[in-house]
Design an enzyme around this catalytic site. Sequence first.
Site, mmCIF file in Angstrom:
data_model
loop_
_atom_site.group_PDB
_atom_site.id
_atom_site.type_symbol
_atom_site.label_atom_id
_atom_site.label_comp_id
_atom_site.label_asym_id
_atom_site.label_seq_id
_atom_site.Cartn_x
_atom_site.Cartn_y
_atom_site.Cartn_z
ATOM 1 N N GLN A 26 0.805 -1.223 0.000
ATOM 2 C CA GLN A 26 0.000 0.000 0.000
ATOM 3 C C GLN A 26 0.838 1.274 0.000
ATOM 4 O O GLN A 26 0.340 2.332 -0.351
ATOM 5 C CB GLN A 26 -0.943 0.003 1.203
ATOM 6 C CG GLN A 26 -1.983 -1.097 1.127
ATOM 7 C CD GLN A 26 -2.939 -1.078 2.308
ATOM 8 O OE1 GLN A 26 -2.673 -1.685 3.326
ATOM 9 N NE2 GLN A 26 -4.047 -0.378 2.179
ATOM 10 N N HIS A 46 -1.690 -5.552 -12.928
ATOM 11 C CA HIS A 46 -1.135 -5.393 -14.270
ATOM 12 C C HIS A 46 -1.943 -6.163 -15.326
ATOM 13 O O HIS A 46 -2.051 -5.737 -16.466
ATOM 14 C CB HIS A 46 0.334 -5.833 -14.305
ATOM 15 C CG HIS A 46 1.212 -4.950 -13.465
ATOM 16 N ND1 HIS A 46 2.438 -5.349 -12.981
ATOM 17 C CD2 HIS A 46 1.025 -3.696 -12.991
ATOM 18 C CE1 HIS A 46 2.973 -4.370 -12.257
ATOM 19 N NE2 HIS A 46 2.126 -3.360 -12.256
ATOM 20 N N ASP A 59 2.299 0.362 -8.077
ATOM 21 C CA ASP A 59 3.639 0.429 -8.681
ATOM 22 C C ASP A 59 4.507 1.480 -7.996
ATOM 23 O O ASP A 59 5.706 1.275 -7.803
ATOM 24 C CB ASP A 59 3.551 0.771 -10.178
ATOM 25 C CG ASP A 59 3.028 -0.391 -11.018
ATOM 26 O OD1 ASP A 59 2.681 -1.438 -10.425
ATOM 27 O OD2 ASP A 59 2.961 -0.245 -12.255
ATOM 28 N N ARG A 84 4.020 0.239 12.999
ATOM 29 C CA ARG A 84 3.745 -1.082 12.456
ATOM 30 C C ARG A 84 3.777 -1.015 10.928
ATOM 31 O O ARG A 84 3.080 -0.204 10.323
ATOM 32 C CB ARG A 84 2.363 -1.564 12.927
ATOM 33 C CG ARG A 84 1.926 -2.846 12.274
ATOM 34 C CD ARG A 84 0.565 -3.355 12.756
ATOM 35 N NE ARG A 84 0.238 -4.546 11.988
ATOM 36 C CZ ARG A 84 -0.855 -4.701 11.240
ATOM 37 N NH1 ARG A 84 -1.784 -3.771 11.194
ATOM 38 N NH2 ARG A 84 -1.035 -5.801 10.551
ATOM 39 N N HIS A 129 1.267 -9.080 4.780
ATOM 40 C CA HIS A 129 0.073 -8.232 4.627
ATOM 41 C C HIS A 129 -0.339 -8.281 3.154
ATOM 42 O O HIS A 129 -0.276 -7.293 2.436
ATOM 43 C CB HIS A 129 0.366 -6.813 5.122
ATOM 44 C CG HIS A 129 -0.850 -5.975 5.399
ATOM 45 N ND1 HIS A 129 -1.029 -5.278 6.571
ATOM 46 C CD2 HIS A 129 -1.945 -5.708 4.651
ATOM 47 C CE1 HIS A 129 -2.181 -4.613 6.530
ATOM 48 N NE2 HIS A 129 -2.753 -4.858 5.367
ATOM 49 N N ASN A 173 -1.520 -10.557 8.666
ATOM 50 C CA ASN A 173 -2.536 -9.533 8.818
ATOM 51 C C ASN A 173 -3.856 -10.047 8.256
ATOM 52 O O ASN A 173 -3.960 -10.346 7.070
ATOM 53 C CB ASN A 173 -2.161 -8.262 8.061
ATOM 54 C CG ASN A 173 -3.229 -7.189 8.207
ATOM 55 O OD1 ASN A 173 -3.386 -6.626 9.283
ATOM 56 N ND2 ASN A 173 -3.991 -6.929 7.150
ATOM 57 N N GLU A 174 -4.846 -10.181 9.128
ATOM 58 C CA GLU A 174 -6.226 -10.427 8.729
ATOM 59 C C GLU A 174 -6.445 -11.682 7.890
ATOM 60 O O GLU A 174 -6.704 -11.607 6.679
ATOM 61 C CB GLU A 174 -6.793 -9.205 7.994
ATOM 62 C CG GLU A 174 -6.856 -7.971 8.862
ATOM 63 C CD GLU A 174 -7.631 -6.826 8.227
ATOM 64 O OE1 GLU A 174 -7.887 -6.859 7.013
ATOM 65 O OE2 GLU A 174 -7.984 -5.888 8.958
ATOM 66 N N ASN A 316 -7.378 -5.923 14.460
ATOM 67 C CA ASN A 316 -7.755 -4.779 13.628
ATOM 68 C C ASN A 316 -9.240 -4.568 13.810
ATOM 69 O O ASN A 316 -10.047 -5.474 13.557
ATOM 70 C CB ASN A 316 -7.462 -5.046 12.149
ATOM 71 C CG ASN A 316 -5.978 -5.043 11.847
ATOM 72 O OD1 ASN A 316 -5.158 -4.738 12.721
ATOM 73 N ND2 ASN A 316 -5.627 -5.369 10.618
ATOM 74 N N TYR A 318 -12.514 -1.840 13.210
ATOM 75 C CA TYR A 318 -12.977 -0.610 12.559
ATOM 76 C C TYR A 318 -14.410 -0.240 12.891
ATOM 77 O O TYR A 318 -14.757 0.924 12.971
ATOM 78 C CB TYR A 318 -12.847 -0.726 11.032
ATOM 79 C CG TYR A 318 -11.427 -0.628 10.538
ATOM 80 C CD1 TYR A 318 -10.610 -1.752 10.480
ATOM 81 C CD2 TYR A 318 -10.896 0.592 10.157
ATOM 82 C CE1 TYR A 318 -9.299 -1.658 10.036
ATOM 83 C CE2 TYR A 318 -9.578 0.695 9.710
ATOM 84 C CZ TYR A 318 -8.792 -0.425 9.646
ATOM 85 O OH TYR A 318 -7.500 -0.318 9.210
ATOM 86 N N GLU A 387 -4.825 -2.027 14.167
ATOM 87 C CA GLU A 387 -5.352 -1.067 13.183
ATOM 88 C C GLU A 387 -6.689 -0.542 13.664
ATOM 89 O O GLU A 387 -7.484 -1.296 14.242
ATOM 90 C CB GLU A 387 -5.617 -1.718 11.810
ATOM 91 C CG GLU A 387 -4.426 -1.888 10.931
ATOM 92 C CD GLU A 387 -4.777 -2.536 9.594
ATOM 93 O OE1 GLU A 387 -5.889 -2.301 9.068
ATOM 94 O OE2 GLU A 387 -3.935 -3.286 9.089
HETATM 95 C C1 GBH Z 1 -7.740 -3.278 6.830
HETATM 96 O O1 GBH Z 1 -8.766 -4.169 6.501
HETATM 97 C C2 GBH Z 1 -6.481 -3.657 6.100
HETATM 98 O O2 GBH Z 1 -5.620 -4.402 6.940
HETATM 99 C C3 GBH Z 1 -5.745 -2.488 5.520
HETATM 100 O O3 GBH Z 1 -4.770 -2.953 4.629
HETATM 101 C C4 GBH Z 1 -6.739 -1.558 4.870
HETATM 102 O O4 GBH Z 1 -6.133 -0.519 4.172
HETATM 103 C C5 GBH Z 1 -7.611 -1.002 5.959
HETATM 104 O O5 GBH Z 1 -8.256 -2.026 6.634
HETATM 105 C C6 GBH Z 1 -8.688 -0.053 5.479
HETATM 106 O O6 GBH Z 1 -9.613 -0.705 4.668
HETATM 107 O O7 GBH Z 1 -16.258 -3.318 0.452
HETATM 108 O O8 GBH Z 1 -18.010 -4.599 1.543
HETATM 109 O O9 GBH Z 1 -16.374 -5.728 0.138
HETATM 110 C C7 GBH Z 1 -10.008 -3.913 7.132
HETATM 111 C C8 GBH Z 1 -11.033 -4.953 6.787
HETATM 112 C C9 GBH Z 1 -12.129 -6.003 4.996
HETATM 113 C C10 GBH Z 1 -12.464 -3.709 5.334
HETATM 114 C C11 GBH Z 1 -12.692 -5.877 3.618
HETATM 115 C C12 GBH Z 1 -13.030 -3.585 3.955
HETATM 116 C C13 GBH Z 1 -14.249 -4.724 2.231
HETATM 117 C C14 GBH Z 1 -15.705 -4.865 2.456
HETATM 118 N N1 GBH Z 1 -11.512 -4.780 5.427
HETATM 119 N N2 GBH Z 1 -13.655 -4.831 3.571
HETATM 120 S S1 GBH Z 1 -16.660 -4.619 1.017
#
Ligand code: GBH
Length: 492
Positions: A26, A46, A59, A84, A129, A173-174, A316, A318, A387
Amino acid sequence: CTAKTVRQDRRFPDDFIFGTATASYQIEGGWEADGKGENIWDYMTHNKPEVIKDMTNGDIAADTYNNYKRDVEMMRELGLDAYRFSLSWARLLPDGFTNNVNEAGVTFYNNYIDEMIKYNIQPMVTLYHWDLPQKLQELGGFVNPLFTDWFEDYARLAFERFGDRVKFWITFNEPREICYEGYGAATKAPILNATAVGTYLCAKNLVIAHAKAYHAYVKDFKPNQNGQCGITISVNWFGPATDSEEDHIMAELRRQAEWGLYAEPIFSQQGGFPKELSERVAEKSAKQGYASSRMPSFTDEERDLVRGSFDFFGVNHYTAFLASAAKEHKTYYPVPSLYDDSDSSTYTPDDWPKSASGWLKLAPNSIFDAFTFLRNKYGDIDFYVTENGWSTSPTAGLIDDDRVRYYRAALNSLLDAREAGVNIKGYMAWSLMDNFEWMEGITERFGLYEVDFEDPARSRTPRKSAFVYKHIIKNRYIDSDYKPESLTMTID
Ligand code: GBH
């Protein structure tokens, strides 16, 4: 105006670890610099650029490969205790295997780590990740049982090269996003869409790979290096929409499908996959005409290898979702698939504030709900929030009051959980800066620092939230009245 009382008991202790988080694909860019190998995100973006919302790719991303000193300067501006980040497997091992080590990649991470250490910022490293070397994908990736050995070999290399300075290791990660989104659905590379079995095969191999790396660390590295090793799982909160028994059962099944699948084998006393979910998959598989359950089982030896393989639980977190048996919330999932197996549907209330990401709303006190649940289930272990963060749109700019509101609410909820006795030892904000948001490209921004993706130098500018986070870190409490005087950053 009234005098403000600062509740000292609402402080974060001095040894609480504040940081930010990022991931290699990322932010790094340099996708083929100095001998790096191709990974599954290079390959996918790609070859199928249309799967990314704005057709961008990683890229160059935030070009950390050429800007790592500026990254560390930002960490110093914020006053972080820790940072991290993840290692790109294909930057270190272009073919995935340890016969061919890319020394330029080792040098890049040495420089990044040394720069942090120089300023007393603790590096916290994620081994994986999401950017698997493409060569390993061609051999089946996570669904090849030999993956567990490939990962252990890679982990050993990382411990050998960086373990003198890195004392905090996260294997994966996840797992949900790797196994469900990557193998079970088509929402992350390698977009396999193998709904029926892919998720479960991946889940089993992933937790065994984790355990092999963990035991390698404990046996051969920890005695000299004295660090810790754990895993990071995405644990959003899934609670019942009402107090009905149906909603409670559904919420539990959903939790098992979302994160129990990966947490239960590692953190529970008995080990293995979650009970009720396993039973449903076995039942449904039989009805669907499969000769055996689509969910593999563990041998006793595998179960024992995996359970207890952790020094800490990285989470993680959210947001939250409500599990509901009501007709109007019913979601129809492909048959067979993980969520069909779990017989669960979820929704989120309209009045929860929305971010720029469809899935991410500000849910009330969800850190408290998630962590008190985990503590009650898995006991008094060490937790880290690895996270937590909020997205804004690319045009929202530097005054990000909604992000400020989110961070304050989240950290308040974290303090509530700590007061209830949950041992949360650190918190990593996602993210230090704007970066390549996977399938969403650069249409959703998570940074405390804005990145100018039009600028070849990828200049970084602090948002208002960066000043607020800095103030919290420095003072160890959340002053909800704090307003930065200007948006000029300094190093204290
Ligand atoms: C994290 O995932 C990641 O570890 C990180 O890389 C990422 O940038 C960050 O969160 C922010 O997104 O659009 O309904 O298909 C968090 C868990 C799981 C959240 C997949 C978004 C997509 C759901 N993510 N989800 S959907």
